[in-house]
Design an enzyme around this catalytic site. Structure first.
Site, PDB file in Angstrom:
ATOM      1  N   GLY C  14       0.816  -1.203   0.000  1.00 11.88           N
ATOM      2  CA  GLY C  14       0.000   0.000   0.000  1.00 11.88           C
ATOM      3  C   GLY C  14       0.851   1.253   0.000  1.00 11.88           C
ATOM      4  O   GLY C  14       1.926   1.280   0.604  1.00 11.88           O
ATOM      5  N   GLY C  80      -0.925  -9.239  -6.035  1.00  9.18           N
ATOM      6  CA  GLY C  80      -0.822 -10.619  -5.586  1.00  9.18           C
ATOM      7  C   GLY C  80       0.598 -11.079  -5.350  1.00  9.18           C
ATOM      8  O   GLY C  80       1.561 -10.461  -5.789  1.00  9.18           O
ATOM      9  N   ASP C 142       0.682   1.383   9.245  1.00 11.42           N
ATOM     10  CA  ASP C 142       0.201   0.567  10.367  1.00 11.42           C
ATOM     11  C   ASP C 142       1.229   0.484  11.497  1.00 11.42           C
ATOM     12  O   ASP C 142       0.898   0.160  12.619  1.00 11.42           O
ATOM     13  CB  ASP C 142      -0.125  -0.839   9.878  1.00 11.42           C
ATOM     14  CG  ASP C 142      -1.023  -0.820   8.649  1.00 11.42           C
ATOM     15  OD1 ASP C 142      -1.924   0.037   8.594  1.00 11.42           O
ATOM     16  OD2 ASP C 142      -0.824  -1.630   7.740  1.00 11.42           O
ATOM     17  N   ARG C 177     -23.488  14.602  20.504  1.00 13.44           N
ATOM     18  CA  ARG C 177     -23.469  13.319  19.816  1.00 13.44           C
ATOM     19  C   ARG C 177     -22.293  12.456  20.247  1.00 13.44           C
ATOM     20  O   ARG C 177     -21.296  12.944  20.778  1.00 13.44           O
ATOM     21  CB  ARG C 177     -23.329  13.543  18.311  1.00 13.44           C
ATOM     22  CG  ARG C 177     -24.623  13.919  17.638  1.00 13.44           C
ATOM     23  CD  ARG C 177     -24.373  14.221  16.170  1.00 13.44           C
ATOM     24  NE  ARG C 177     -25.639  14.596  15.530  1.00 13.44           N
ATOM     25  CZ  ARG C 177     -25.746  15.330  14.429  1.00 13.44           C
ATOM     26  NH1 ARG C 177     -24.657  15.783  13.835  1.00 13.44           N
ATOM     27  NH2 ARG C 177     -26.921  15.615  13.916  1.00 13.44           N
ATOM     28  N   ARG C 278     -22.824   9.155  15.155  1.00 14.95           N
ATOM     29  CA  ARG C 278     -22.463   9.350  13.755  1.00 14.95           C
ATOM     30  C   ARG C 278     -21.128   8.659  13.522  1.00 14.95           C
ATOM     31  O   ARG C 278     -20.254   8.686  14.398  1.00 14.95           O
ATOM     32  CB  ARG C 278     -22.304  10.838  13.406  1.00 14.95           C
ATOM     33  CG  ARG C 278     -23.590  11.613  13.354  1.00 14.95           C
ATOM     34  CD  ARG C 278     -24.467  11.243  12.160  1.00 14.95           C
ATOM     35  NE  ARG C 278     -25.655  12.072  12.068  1.00 14.95           N
ATOM     36  CZ  ARG C 278     -26.769  11.874  12.780  1.00 14.95           C
ATOM     37  NH1 ARG C 278     -26.840  10.887  13.647  1.00 14.95           N
ATOM     38  NH2 ARG C 278     -27.800  12.674  12.626  1.00 14.95           N
ATOM     39  N   ILE C 285      -7.721   8.885   2.840  1.00 14.34           N
ATOM     40  CA  ILE C 285      -7.012  10.148   3.055  1.00 14.34           C
ATOM     41  C   ILE C 285      -5.889   9.966   4.071  1.00 14.34           C
ATOM     42  O   ILE C 285      -4.994  10.792   4.157  1.00 14.34           O
ATOM     43  CB  ILE C 285      -7.944  11.324   3.444  1.00 14.34           C
ATOM     44  CG1 ILE C 285      -8.717  11.058   4.717  1.00 14.34           C
ATOM     45  CG2 ILE C 285      -8.913  11.636   2.317  1.00 14.34           C
ATOM     46  CD1 ILE C 285      -9.559  12.265   5.169  1.00 14.34           C
ATOM     47  N   ARG C 287      -3.625   7.734   3.834  1.00 13.57           N
ATOM     48  CA  ARG C 287      -2.428   7.278   3.116  1.00 13.57           C
ATOM     49  C   ARG C 287      -1.766   8.417   2.363  1.00 13.57           C
ATOM     50  O   ARG C 287      -0.580   8.331   2.036  1.00 13.57           O
ATOM     51  CB  ARG C 287      -2.788   6.210   2.085  1.00 13.57           C
ATOM     52  CG  ARG C 287      -3.665   5.090   2.580  1.00 13.57           C
ATOM     53  CD  ARG C 287      -3.616   3.914   1.637  1.00 13.57           C
ATOM     54  NE  ARG C 287      -2.403   3.169   1.895  1.00 13.57           N
ATOM     55  CZ  ARG C 287      -2.288   2.224   2.833  1.00 13.57           C
ATOM     56  NH1 ARG C 287      -3.326   1.895   3.547  1.00 13.57           N
ATOM     57  NH2 ARG C 287      -1.147   1.612   3.024  1.00 13.57           N
TER      58      ARG C 287
END
Lengths: 360, 360, 360, 360
Positions: C14, C80, C142, C177, C278, C285, C287
């Protein structure tokens, strides 16, 4: 689509955010829609003055990343008035015919000039002398150009100055200091008053309003007496001394020996109050960087509209933003109407209404 | 949870982003977990020196919005060394016992001091003299404190300086200029070299590396010969003249009559090259504003860990960031190890590896 | 400088912020210092798999603007595993020898692979099988890669998630909220816990810590009883249902029919409380965009160091950030040590210390 | 200054950036200049409906930090039309007289209502029924209110959406993907078209322009054939299916089971092209956070002008931004003129001129 035209585009005067976005829009419209040729003239009128003229052929690929890029890929200079151009041998010469010759040598059908009031006045004089087909696009962080609600670069400059005030607010409060921020704007106070209101300044000094140091110090005292031991002052670079004498600008010349108006104020406030002061001269970071969304939008709209004016054969016009629309006005009208901060306008009323000291 | 303690917290020395986030974390932990009382001492040690001592009682509500707020709600000052304190009558007095008395008058079980090397040295001396239970938290935009990978405020300052370089890059390129950015950092070059690398500077001058103007000019020439008619220079405020003479700092004193090192470089570069230069002194905007996420995270971790040290009765320790963890080290160790930029470290290697001129 | 080498560089897995800054640093060092040739392999290993191999020759000019550009100019894919590659005819084939052949066909002396744990494992397997000279650079938003304090892209992702929380805070409070922010992080909760602490979340749910909805609702109630009618929840994309069932991720697949874990939580919280909820799925966004200064600095340091490893002939190593320095570690070690959030580490302690609910 | 008045202020409808800046400006003017009393009504009209009415007395200290704070300290709700108010027992009741009674119970001389078209219509109906002195201030991120160039909150929302596009641009290009960004805007496409142009979108779909998927796919193909293997699509939340059927909005209801229009487009584009797609639903981060400088400036100007209208006894008027000035218009006029995106206006022309696909 009519015949294929060959147009030039140049950026003149001080750079600002959004110039590249204009260049991109012009190429998208002229090449993408009309299939014209676009020549990017290098270094403003100097690119035309050179023999051979200096330019970059612009196609869709070349402008692909220009929307968000600050500054201008064409370059720009303030090397001098082409009608009285300072030569390297120390003499001064009228180079206007060289520029006109450059335009014809490149076989241009029209030229788009992006500039402020000074640049546009010169470009128009050249266009009239040489029968050049000129369309103008207003840009200036100073926002002092008439006939348009805003010019390219202004919104970004205000954003940067406001962000600086946001930062100074915290350090001023922590240290119980008076923080003075000197911003650009040339002879007009548009950046100062806009950023000053948006950034919560306590004092805003602009060239349009004569001030007294005593009033500034009074404001600082008033805040102290309310338990607020700090104050934020925004001052426009062209503000003069209390007596109306010019102070050498720190920003423009890069030759600050004596300090600019920010330093002057700092000294005066120290003398008339017990406040600890610090000066920040924001300088060229106001010109640069990624344009704000509003500047990108305006730049895109101006670029497209300017090409359309050429397509319609409407020359000697400037594109202008009025009431959410792009319209076009005579260049002569725009440069005739220098716009200072309106003393009876919304911004001054708002500043006073919020209790901001304007020095008077 | 043990007995209910009563602790003080103070922020000392120059302000920076993240101080309020520390205060919030201390209160969340001390009040929220341990149900202790927290007194926010005003204006660093001056709050203890006053009679009665000046403080703000801090509870969870009072710190609710402090995570993102710049500066310090407690205030801070640099009014002078309490062991040789400048009195308003012009005399100098040792006020250390007044401070110690203030600590006892407030009935404190311990105090958390947030400061840089100077402040922490003074706090430790007071703690030893008065048997005060002191836990220290490192903060300084200069990042010159040993025993911790970073101090609070540094990441935010680097971010601001980097953003300024991003902006200057575009205007430098547009106008074919040499842009000089003077940044803070006191005697160390951490901000300059970090922001310089992150912001793509061509030249970085730091106090740790003596330089020659000729090398700087050579770099400018080299770039010109590659078709890059502009250069970005970052210089740390404490850099001296080529001959090793100090230049009066613009930032710290707010009394710049002669211009700081940025202006000095500008003059020198003008003299030895054909480049047009501009100077920006970034100043106090480096200290202020919303802290970066990393500074907020570090501040939160430090605040919690400092309270835990008190809960464990571990005093005379400083919390420290090492290898993704907060640990604690003797304050004495941290202040003994002033950290300059490591000439054999990763940053210097990286700068050289990228072809950045360090002046030598 | 030794003989002139010919090296490849590829970005795998990624994308994230800082990849282009690595590419720039590699070229600056390899071309600028060592005068080597650098080939940018397109689309990760697919560029080598193609016949002829797909690459972009990289020189100093080509990388001039890459420091601040998000993503990767080389492109990347997740098409892959090359050892079991899905062919267009529906079959699966081992393409490893094609990649090795591509490496030799290009005449590479070494290759720099930028990737996360999955990509680096594959690259290492290829390198061992084909005797390729591999140096690795860790990147992953990550931050789950062992042996390095942080990987490229993580800091930027945390910044973006924190900024989102800053925004949601205001709208949550205005409307009373519960706002749920679903962030990336794959199987690890690093983004969630870092941004959650930095952004002032009230609840942080990460895959490493099983949770009960009742605890989350209790936290919401507790806040309501303190007069705070709103709460902010950050949840990592891989968090499962209360019973441990996986929820289809919204982010990764782009095929959200049922809603991700954010939506699941929203439904559950609605059911067990009177709160209006919510959900915001932050998505890609995280990345993208201009890398943070820290990511640029790390990327620059890693790029230079990786080239230096090749110059020293040290292969099968990964550059790593440890204690303010770049060091190098065996790739095998880095990919063997998957790093989850440390349940006894500083971040978890800090979150608990601040009173943040972790769901357990 | 005339007699001392007692005025109320309330924020109604969805929150947005800049509401707190209005509240601050109103208090600065009303208290600071006129020495009036200002009551901040809580939770929109619900604060007046309650017995006793719920409010916060507002003075200069209370609003000191509100300029940069997102949202509204007064709170707001969308609990329903007061003329047909859903009661907790399931019945519906006309509560208008309760609200009018609350106004009188508080002894208000006038009330400033900040809202969008729906809220202002209700407030005006209440004012007419109860002879309340109402002055209105326009706010809506949707910018669909007539008679004013922009409403508070719009500029900030456009900035956030543009920044998201800036980020998605890089990740789209790196992965050769089609990125779809779903933005707010209710029934109007103002956010979508403004951010789409400013953020360099390739396709912009707005409710005002019916579209065909085939045209969108054609644009994706055209870009692919020019070597651009990625595209950015912005879609407004209220865009319908190709056949004109409504799609349940992800943003507003928080009940997305089927996915919103973004997901619908993603499925359709997958089906008609070979492109890999990803959807981001920007959601509530568009409403929140620190207001942009322009929103702060507008909010400040509106707040001061609204108080001045009360001072002049001019009621049933809305302040409005027209041609760089604040003017006032009848509320009736503003709410009668719903403003969709002008199909012949500058933005649509600009989008087409840049070659952006609008789907038709």
């Amino acid at each position: 689509m009519g015949e294929q035209k060959r147009i030039g585009i140049l950026t003149s005067g001080g750079d600002c955010a959004g110039l590249n976005a204009v260049i991109r829009a012009v190429v998208c419209r002229a090449v993408g829609t009309y299939d014209w040729k676009v020549l990017g003239i290098r270094q403003a009128t100097q690119g035309l003055m050179s023999d051979p003229p200096q330019f970059i052929p612009l196609d869709l690929d070349k402008v692909d990343n220009l929307l968000t890029a600050g500054g201008t890929v064409l370059g720009t200079t303030n090397k001098g008035d082409p009608f009285a151009f300072p030569m390297s041998d120390g003499t001064v010469r009228d180079r206007s015919e060289d520029i006109i010759a450059g335009y014809h040598q490149l076989g241009l059908d029209a030229i788009i000039g992006i500039g402020g009031d000074g640049s546009l006045a010169i470009l128009r004089k050249l266009a009239q002398q040489g029968n050049l087909n000129l369309v103008a696009i207003p840009k200036t962080i100073d926002n002092d150009l008439g006939s348009t609600e805003h010019s390219i670069g202004f919104d970004t400059a205000v954003n940067i100055a406001t962000e600086a005030l946001d930062r100074l607010h915290f350090t001023a409060a922590s240290h119980s200091r008076v923080m003075i921020l000197e911003v650009m704007g040339r002879d007009a106070g548009h950046i100062a008053i806009s950023a000053g209101i948006a950034g919560g300044a306590d004092v805003i000094l602009i060239p349009e309003i004569p001030y007294q140091i005593a009033n500034v110090c009074q404001k600082i005292y008033d805040r102290q007496s309310q338990g607020k031991n700090y104050s934020l002052i925004v001052v426009s670079e062209a503000v003069r001394t209390e007596e109306g004498e010019p102070v050498m600008s720190t920003n423009r010349l890069g030759q600050c020996r004596l300090g600019g108006i920010g330093q002057y104020l700092s000294d005066k406030i120290c003398a008339c109050s017990n406040a600890e002061t610090r000066v920040t001269v924001l300088g060229h970071i106001q010109r640069g960087g990624t344009p704000s969304p509003l500047d990108r939008l305006t730049a895109s709209a101006f670029g497209v509209a300017a090409v359309d004016l050429i397509a319609e054969g409407k020359y000697d016009r400037m594109v202008s933003w009025q009431n959410r629309q792009v319209v076009d006005v005579p260049i002569a009208e725009a440069i005739a109407q220098y716009r200072a901060v309106d003393l009876n306008g919304t911004l001054v009323k708002t500043a006073r209404g919020l209790g901001i000291c304007l020095g008077d």
